[in-house]
Structures are given as structure tokens and as C-alpha cells.
Design a protein around this motif. Structure first.
Motif, PDB file in Angstrom:
ATOM      1  N   LEU A   1      15.602  85.303  -0.367  1.00 16.14           N
ATOM      2  CA  LEU A   1      14.748  85.491   0.811  1.00 16.14           C
ATOM      3  C   LEU A   1      13.495  86.284   0.455  1.00 16.14           C
ATOM      4  O   LEU A   1      12.396  85.978   0.930  1.00 16.14           O
ATOM      5  N   ASP A   2      13.648  87.273  -0.401  1.00 15.12           N
ATOM      6  CA  ASP A   2      12.511  88.093  -0.818  1.00 15.12           C
ATOM      7  C   ASP A   2      11.550  87.298  -1.696  1.00 15.12           C
ATOM      8  O   ASP A   2      10.333  87.306  -1.482  1.00 15.12           O
ATOM      9  N   ARG A   3      12.081  86.587  -2.685  1.00 18.42           N
ATOM     10  CA  ARG A   3      11.245  85.846  -3.639  1.00 18.42           C
ATOM     11  C   ARG A   3      10.552  84.647  -3.006  1.00 18.42           C
ATOM     12  O   ARG A   3       9.448  84.291  -3.410  1.00 18.42           O
ATOM     13  N   MET A   4      11.169  84.022  -2.026  1.00 21.36           N
ATOM     14  CA  MET A   4      10.575  82.810  -1.452  1.00 21.36           C
ATOM     15  C   MET A   4       9.304  83.117  -0.664  1.00 21.36           C
ATOM     16  O   MET A   4       8.451  82.251  -0.529  1.00 21.36           O
ATOM     17  N   VAL A   5       9.161  84.320  -0.145  1.00 22.61           N
ATOM     18  CA  VAL A   5       7.972  84.660   0.631  1.00 22.61           C
ATOM     19  C   VAL A   5       6.991  85.543  -0.131  1.00 22.61           C
ATOM     20  O   VAL A   5       5.888  85.800   0.354  1.00 22.61           O
ATOM     21  N   SER A   6       7.378  85.999  -1.317  1.00 21.09           N
ATOM     22  CA  SER A   6       6.517  86.882  -2.102  1.00 21.09           C
ATOM     23  C   SER A   6       5.335  86.100  -2.671  1.00 21.09           C
ATOM     24  O   SER A   6       5.511  85.215  -3.512  1.00 21.09           O
ATOM     25  N   ILE A   7       4.138  86.431  -2.232  1.00 22.66           N
ATOM     26  CA  ILE A   7       2.967  85.691  -2.718  1.00 22.66           C
ATOM     27  C   ILE A   7       2.642  86.052  -4.175  1.00 22.66           C
ATOM     28  O   ILE A   7       1.852  85.374  -4.805  1.00 22.66           O
ATOM     29  N   GLU A   8       3.279  87.099  -4.705  1.00 24.95           N
ATOM     30  CA  GLU A   8       3.098  87.447  -6.110  1.00 24.95           C
ATOM     31  C   GLU A   8       3.980  86.595  -7.018  1.00 24.95           C
ATOM     32  O   GLU A   8       3.770  86.546  -8.223  1.00 24.95           O
TER      33      GLU A   8
ATOM     34  N   CYS B   1      13.921  79.245  -4.645  1.00 27.27           N
ATOM     35  CA  CYS B   1      14.565  80.307  -3.854  1.00 27.27           C
ATOM     36  C   CYS B   1      14.678  79.892  -2.389  1.00 27.27           C
ATOM     37  O   CYS B   1      15.675  80.177  -1.727  1.00 27.27           O
ATOM     38  N   MET B   2      13.671  79.195  -1.889  1.00 29.09           N
ATOM     39  CA  MET B   2      13.704  78.710  -0.517  1.00 29.09           C
ATOM     40  C   MET B   2      14.847  77.706  -0.339  1.00 29.09           C
ATOM     41  O   MET B   2      15.600  77.752   0.642  1.00 29.09           O
ATOM     42  N   LYS B   3      14.989  76.782  -1.302  1.00 24.87           N
ATOM     43  CA  LYS B   3      16.073  75.801  -1.242  1.00 24.87           C
ATOM     44  C   LYS B   3      17.438  76.487  -1.297  1.00 24.87           C
ATOM     45  O   LYS B   3      18.358  76.119  -0.552  1.00 24.87           O
ATOM     46  N   LEU B   4      17.571  77.470  -2.180  1.00 19.32           N
ATOM     47  CA  LEU B   4      18.852  78.171  -2.318  1.00 19.32           C
ATOM     48  C   LEU B   4      19.161  79.001  -1.068  1.00 19.32           C
ATOM     49  O   LEU B   4      20.304  79.017  -0.608  1.00 19.32           O
ATOM     50  N   ALA B   5      18.163  79.654  -0.515  1.00 16.94           N
ATOM     51  CA  ALA B   5      18.370  80.420   0.718  1.00 16.94           C
ATOM     52  C   ALA B   5      18.829  79.485   1.834  1.00 16.94           C
ATOM     53  O   ALA B   5      19.755  79.798   2.590  1.00 16.94           O
ATOM     54  N   PHE B   6      18.195  78.331   1.925  1.00 19.49           N
ATOM     55  CA  PHE B   6      18.586  77.343   2.929  1.00 19.49           C
ATOM     56  C   PHE B   6      20.050  76.940   2.753  1.00 19.49           C
ATOM     57  O   PHE B   6      20.812  76.905   3.712  1.00 19.49           O
ATOM     58  N   ARG B   7      20.433  76.634   1.532  1.00 15.16           N
ATOM     59  CA  ARG B   7      21.827  76.239   1.271  1.00 15.16           C
ATOM     60  C   ARG B   7      22.805  77.341   1.661  1.00 15.16           C
ATOM     61  O   ARG B   7      23.832  77.080   2.273  1.00 15.16           O
ATOM     62  N   MET B   8      22.498  78.573   1.290  1.00 15.98           N
ATOM     63  CA  MET B   8      23.410  79.675   1.599  1.00 15.98           C
ATOM     64  C   MET B   8      23.471  79.946   3.098  1.00 15.98           C
ATOM     65  O   MET B   8      24.535  80.267   3.626  1.00 15.98           O
ATOM     66  N   CYS B   9      22.365  79.819   3.778  1.00 15.47           N
ATOM     67  CA  CYS B   9      22.319  80.098   5.214  1.00 15.47           C
ATOM     68  C   CYS B   9      23.060  79.050   6.034  1.00 15.47           C
ATOM     69  O   CYS B   9      23.433  79.316   7.181  1.00 15.47           O
ATOM     70  N   GLN B  10      23.295  77.878   5.487  1.00 10.80           N
ATOM     71  CA  GLN B  10      23.988  76.819   6.222  1.00 10.80           C
ATOM     72  C   GLN B  10      25.418  77.195   6.573  1.00 10.80           C
ATOM     73  O   GLN B  10      26.005  76.624   7.486  1.00 10.80           O
ATOM     74  N   PHE B  11      25.983  78.161   5.873  1.00 10.87           N
ATOM     75  CA  PHE B  11      27.362  78.571   6.139  1.00 10.87           C
ATOM     76  C   PHE B  11      27.482  79.414   7.413  1.00 10.87           C
ATOM     77  O   PHE B  11      28.567  79.550   7.960  1.00 10.87           O
TER      78      PHE B  11
END
Length: 174
Positions: free
Chosen positions: A109-116, A125-135
Motif C-alpha cells: 500500500l505504501d509503495r504503490m502510492v509513493s511517487i518516489e 505493489c498495486m496488483k498485490l495489494a488488490f489480491r490481498m485485499c480481496q480476502f
């Protein structure tokens, strides 16, 4: 024959493909990953992981017992190439509710929005966060709100595309 010295010198797509083909012949993806993917020499680890990204889902499934180790590698490495490649391998492994790690979810969640962060890392990271949040529906709702609140003008096309697919429901899950 694959050696640390050879991996240290692999800097091309063709070289990564050659590494993959040799591991495929041996059919020992797990042994190869254990021997080289966690090397302290980032060039060795990068080349090993790059070769592993060429594997198909069936071949990569051999790495399932290493899921936590690969997650730890992605979160702890200082090398952005090793991080991106290890995240790409993790993204292609099966993940169940029992595999959910809050430290990894927070990391993603932190890395997917970090513009750095590099766009390739943001997107995976966005894809992985999505997968984990589906639970958990409450986490899925929180992710949706986070994605909707992103100042999208600051992100590269790869990140914008993944965000759009998630918000439109057009992204696959395992």
C-alpha cells in the motif's frame, strides 16, 4: 552451466532467457532460487530473479514454499531491480487468506502510492495489494478509496493502467 560469475555478468533479456532455459532443462526452479535469488551480490540475485520471471505459472509453482522468503526479500532489499523482480515472482505465486501478511500489505500500500518509487514497483505493489485485499471486504473498500484518491497526474502510464483496471473490475486474480 550456471554460476555466480555468469549471473553477475548477465545484463540482457537474451541472457535472462538463456538462464531460464537452463533451469527449465534441470527442472529445479526451487534449488536454483535457493542457491542464487538471495545472493548478497545484487547482480547475481537480479539475474537469477530475472531468469525466474521467464518461467510459466506451473514452473514457478515450485517456488510456493519460498513465498515468505521472497516477500521478505522484496521488502528488505535496497536494490530496486531485485525488489521489482522478486515482487513480480511473488505476484505470480498462489496467495491464500492464510498467506496474508499485514506487514507485506502495508508495504504494498505504501509503495504503490509513493511517487518516489519506480513505476514497475508501484504497479506490481498495486496488483498485490488488490489480491490481498480481496480476502476482506473492508480492506477492499479501503483500497478502492485509496486508489480513487490518488492524484493520478503524478503517475506513469503503467500505474495509471493498473489503477484503472482495478477500479473497473477488469483485473484478474488467482
Amino acid at each position: 552451466m550456471i554460476t555466480e560469475d555468469r549471473l553477475r555478468q548477465t545484463f540482457s533479456e537474451g541472457g535472462a532467457q538463456e538462464i531460464y532455459q537452463e533451469v527449465k532443462v534441470s527442472s529445479d526452479f526451487l534449488g536454483f532460487a535457493r542457491q542464487y535469488a538471495f545472493s548478497q551480490d545484487y547482480r547475481v540475485a537480479r539475474s537469477a530473479l530475472w531468469g525466474l520471471t521467464k518461467a510459466n505459472i506451473s514452473e514457478l509453482s515450485q517456488l510456493q514454499p519460498m513465498l515468505d522468503d521472497l516477500i521478505d526479500l522484496a521488502m528488505q532489499t535496497k536494490n530496486s531491480s531485485v525488489r521489482r523482480l522478486s515482487l513480480n515472482v511473488v505476484e505470480r505465486l498462489a496467495m491464500t487468506e492464510d498467506d496474508l501478511r499485514t506487514d507485506f500489505l502495508d508495504f504494498c500500500l505504501d509503495r504503490m502510492v509513493s511517487i518516489e518509487e519506480f513505476p514497475g514497483i508501484q504497479a506490481v505493489c498495486m496488483k498485490l495489494a488488490f489480491r490481498m485485499c480481496q480476502f476482506y471486504p473492508e480492506l477492499a473498500d479501503e483500497l478502492r478509496r485509496t486508489l480513487e484518491a490518488m492524484e493520478i497526474d503524478y503517475y506513469k502510464p503503467a500505474v495509471k493502467g493498473v489503477r484503472k483496471r482495478i477500479l473497473s473490475g477488469k483485473i484478474r486474480t488467482f
